[in-house]
Scaffold this active site. Structure first.
Site, PDB file in Angstrom:
ATOM      1  N   HIS A 145       0.039  12.813   4.894  1.00 12.10           N
ATOM      2  CA  HIS A 145       1.294  12.979   5.622  1.00 12.10           C
ATOM      3  C   HIS A 145       2.473  12.500   4.769  1.00 12.10           C
ATOM      4  O   HIS A 145       3.506  13.133   4.700  1.00 12.10           O
ATOM      5  CB  HIS A 145       1.208  12.200   6.936  1.00 12.10           C
ATOM      6  CG  HIS A 145       0.727  10.770   6.792  1.00 12.10           C
ATOM      7  ND1 HIS A 145      -0.325  10.414   5.992  1.00 12.10           N
ATOM      8  CD2 HIS A 145       1.189   9.600   7.315  1.00 12.10           C
ATOM      9  CE1 HIS A 145      -0.507   9.108   6.035  1.00 12.10           C
ATOM     10  NE2 HIS A 145       0.407   8.595   6.830  1.00 12.10           N
ATOM     11  N   ARG A 146       2.272  11.360   4.076  1.00  7.89           N
ATOM     12  CA  ARG A 146       3.355  10.791   3.248  1.00  7.89           C
ATOM     13  C   ARG A 146       3.636  11.711   2.057  1.00  7.89           C
ATOM     14  O   ARG A 146       4.789  11.938   1.701  1.00  7.89           O
ATOM     15  CB  ARG A 146       2.923   9.390   2.783  1.00  7.89           C
ATOM     16  CG  ARG A 146       4.046   8.535   2.235  1.00  7.89           C
ATOM     17  CD  ARG A 146       3.674   7.066   2.203  1.00  7.89           C
ATOM     18  NE  ARG A 146       3.488   6.547   3.544  1.00  7.89           N
ATOM     19  CZ  ARG A 146       2.295   6.312   4.090  1.00  7.89           C
ATOM     20  NH1 ARG A 146       1.193   6.500   3.418  1.00  7.89           N
ATOM     21  NH2 ARG A 146       2.209   5.880   5.329  1.00  7.89           N
ATOM     22  N   ASP A 165       8.773   6.021   7.757  1.00  7.39           N
ATOM     23  CA  ASP A 165       8.179   5.430   8.946  1.00  7.39           C
ATOM     24  C   ASP A 165       7.022   6.345   9.312  1.00  7.39           C
ATOM     25  O   ASP A 165       7.141   7.571   9.235  1.00  7.39           O
ATOM     26  CB  ASP A 165       9.178   5.324  10.101  1.00  7.39           C
ATOM     27  CG  ASP A 165       8.617   4.423  11.197  1.00  7.39           C
ATOM     28  OD1 ASP A 165       8.160   3.314  10.877  1.00  7.39           O
ATOM     29  OD2 ASP A 165       8.604   4.831  12.363  1.00  7.39           O
ATOM     30  N   TYR A 185      -5.339   2.198   8.768  1.00  7.97           N
ATOM     31  CA  TYR A 185      -6.357   2.890   9.564  1.00  7.97           C
ATOM     32  C   TYR A 185      -7.227   3.853   8.730  1.00  7.97           C
ATOM     33  O   TYR A 185      -8.055   4.578   9.284  1.00  7.97           O
ATOM     34  CB  TYR A 185      -5.684   3.669  10.705  1.00  7.97           C
ATOM     35  CG  TYR A 185      -4.912   2.772  11.660  1.00  7.97           C
ATOM     36  CD1 TYR A 185      -5.589   2.019  12.617  1.00  7.97           C
ATOM     37  CD2 TYR A 185      -3.525   2.649  11.597  1.00  7.97           C
ATOM     38  CE1 TYR A 185      -4.910   1.170  13.484  1.00  7.97           C
ATOM     39  CE2 TYR A 185      -2.827   1.802  12.458  1.00  7.97           C
ATOM     40  CZ  TYR A 185      -3.531   1.074  13.397  1.00  7.97           C
ATOM     41  OH  TYR A 185      -2.850   0.235  14.244  1.00  7.97           O
ATOM     42  N   GLY A 233       0.840  -1.207   0.000  1.00  4.89           N
ATOM     43  CA  GLY A 233       0.000   0.000   0.000  1.00  4.89           C
ATOM     44  C   GLY A 233       0.865   1.244   0.000  1.00  4.89           C
ATOM     45  O   GLY A 233       0.641   2.192  -0.751  1.00  4.89           O
ATOM     46  N   LYS A 234       1.905   1.228   0.846  1.00  4.14           N
ATOM     47  CA  LYS A 234       2.788   2.395   0.943  1.00  4.14           C
ATOM     48  C   LYS A 234       3.628   2.554  -0.324  1.00  4.14           C
ATOM     49  O   LYS A 234       3.808   3.660  -0.820  1.00  4.14           O
ATOM     50  CB  LYS A 234       3.727   2.229   2.151  1.00  4.14           C
ATOM     51  CG  LYS A 234       3.058   2.543   3.448  1.00  4.14           C
ATOM     52  CD  LYS A 234       3.987   2.988   4.543  1.00  4.14           C
ATOM     53  CE  LYS A 234       5.119   2.084   4.854  1.00  4.14           C
ATOM     54  NZ  LYS A 234       5.673   2.306   6.199  1.00  4.14           N
TER      55      LYS A 234
HETATM   56  P1  IMP Z   1       5.544   1.368   9.299  1.00  3.51           P
HETATM   57  O1  IMP Z   1       5.831   2.772   8.844  1.00  3.51           O
HETATM   58  O2  IMP Z   1       5.580   0.382   8.184  1.00  3.51           O
HETATM   59  O3  IMP Z   1       6.293   0.987  10.511  1.00  3.51           O
HETATM   60  O4  IMP Z   1       4.046   1.296   9.773  1.00  3.51           O
HETATM   61  C1  IMP Z   1       3.246   2.393   9.782  1.00  3.51           C
HETATM   62  C2  IMP Z   1       1.871   1.945  10.206  1.00  3.51           C
HETATM   63  O5  IMP Z   1       1.146   3.129  10.506  1.00  3.51           O
HETATM   64  C3  IMP Z   1       1.122   1.268   9.089  1.00  3.51           C
HETATM   65  O6  IMP Z   1       1.294  -0.115   9.071  1.00  3.51           O
HETATM   66  C4  IMP Z   1      -0.298   1.664   9.455  1.00  3.51           C
HETATM   67  O7  IMP Z   1      -0.706   0.903  10.542  1.00  3.51           O
HETATM   68  C5  IMP Z   1      -0.129   3.086   9.941  1.00  3.51           C
HETATM   69  N1  IMP Z   1      -0.187   4.042   8.823  1.00  3.51           N
HETATM   70  C6  IMP Z   1       0.795   4.877   8.423  1.00  3.51           C
HETATM   71  N2  IMP Z   1       0.413   5.593   7.357  1.00  3.51           N
HETATM   72  C7  IMP Z   1      -0.848   5.201   7.081  1.00  3.51           C
HETATM   73  C8  IMP Z   1      -1.784   5.579   6.073  1.00  3.51           C
HETATM   74  O8  IMP Z   1      -1.539   6.416   5.189  1.00  3.51           O
HETATM   75  N3  IMP Z   1      -2.958   4.943   6.120  1.00  3.51           N
HETATM   76  C9  IMP Z   1      -3.265   4.013   7.065  1.00  3.51           C
HETATM   77  N4  IMP Z   1      -2.448   3.605   8.006  1.00  3.51           N
HETATM   78  C10 IMP Z   1      -1.223   4.202   8.025  1.00  3.51           C
END
Ligand code: IMP
Length: 191
Positions: A178-179, A68, A152, A11-12
């Site tokens: 935010h990203r 992150d 979320y 997704g990211k």
């Molecule tokens: P990490 O950056 O992979 O450690 O995890 C970030 C976590 O924050 C994700 O797995 C989601 O649980 C949450 N998160 C961060 N950005 C988003 C977003 O844009 N949408 C939904 N959840 C997010």
């Protein structure tokens, strides 16, 4: 321009490729047949993003991008924050979202403030780094809505658009997230 993306979250990765556009080609770790696990034990998003980007860049000898991020909820003392991916343990996001809704059950809208925070780091094999952060503020909805985004997003209501992030199109989310905010600051070092 080829940059390794230090994430396994599809997704990211999809969002980051869309935000950066087609002048940047994000190579995933699986595309490079690499399976490295960087322990996200930092106390801040910035620390974790820098650690991931530096490790992957050193290993691949290519520029690497890592992010992150997390969700912070005022009624939970701004948790889960850097622990967002681990919130509730090894359960799916439908259940994680349900847990949050239960914890906030009965709270009025003014007590449901939340924000997404993201740190993005671009690291080069010589150890140089550029780091940027982005924040978007919203409210935890009363119930999940929408099938877009990931994590979320169905419970993160964004008042300026009168919808949850789960109800936004990818283009809409990538304009305000935010990203997107953090990546846009990094983009000028790339292009
Ligand atoms: P990490 O950056 O992979 O450690 O995890 C970030 C976590 O924050 C994700 O797995 C989601 O649980 C949450 N998160 C961060 N950005 C988003 C977003 O844009 N949408 C939904 N959840 C997010």
């Amino acid at each position: 321009m080829e940059i390794v993306i230090a994430s396994k979250n599809l997704g990211k990765i999809r969002e980051m490729q869309e935000i950066l556009g087609n002048r940047v080609n994000l190579l995933s770790l699986s595309y490079l047949s690499l399976d490295i696990e960087v322990v996200e034990d930092g106390e801040s998003y910035r620390e974790n993003a820098e650690k991931k980007a530096l490790s992957v860049s050193a290993l691949t000898k290519k520029p690497a991008l890592a992010d992150d991020s997390g969700i912070e909820i005022e009624a939970l003392d701004w948790a889960p924050g850097v622990l967002s991916a681990r919130f509730g343990g090894d359960i799916n996001y439908k259940k994680k979202n349900q847990m949050i809704l239960e914890l906030l059950s009965g709270l009025p809208v003014e007590k449901r403030k939340a924000r997404y925070v993201c740190a993005v780091c671009l690291a080069y094999p010589n150890g140089r780094i550029e780091t940027a952060e982005g924040i978007v503020e919203g409210i935890i909805a009363e119930e999940p809505k929408g099938k877009g985004g990931f994590g979320y997003d169905p419970i993160f209501y964004y008042p300026p658009m009168n919808r949850t992030f789960g109800e936004l199109s990818p283009e809409e989310k990538n304009r305000i997230s935010h990203r997107a905010k953090a990546l846009c600051k990094i983009k000028r070092f790339l292009i």
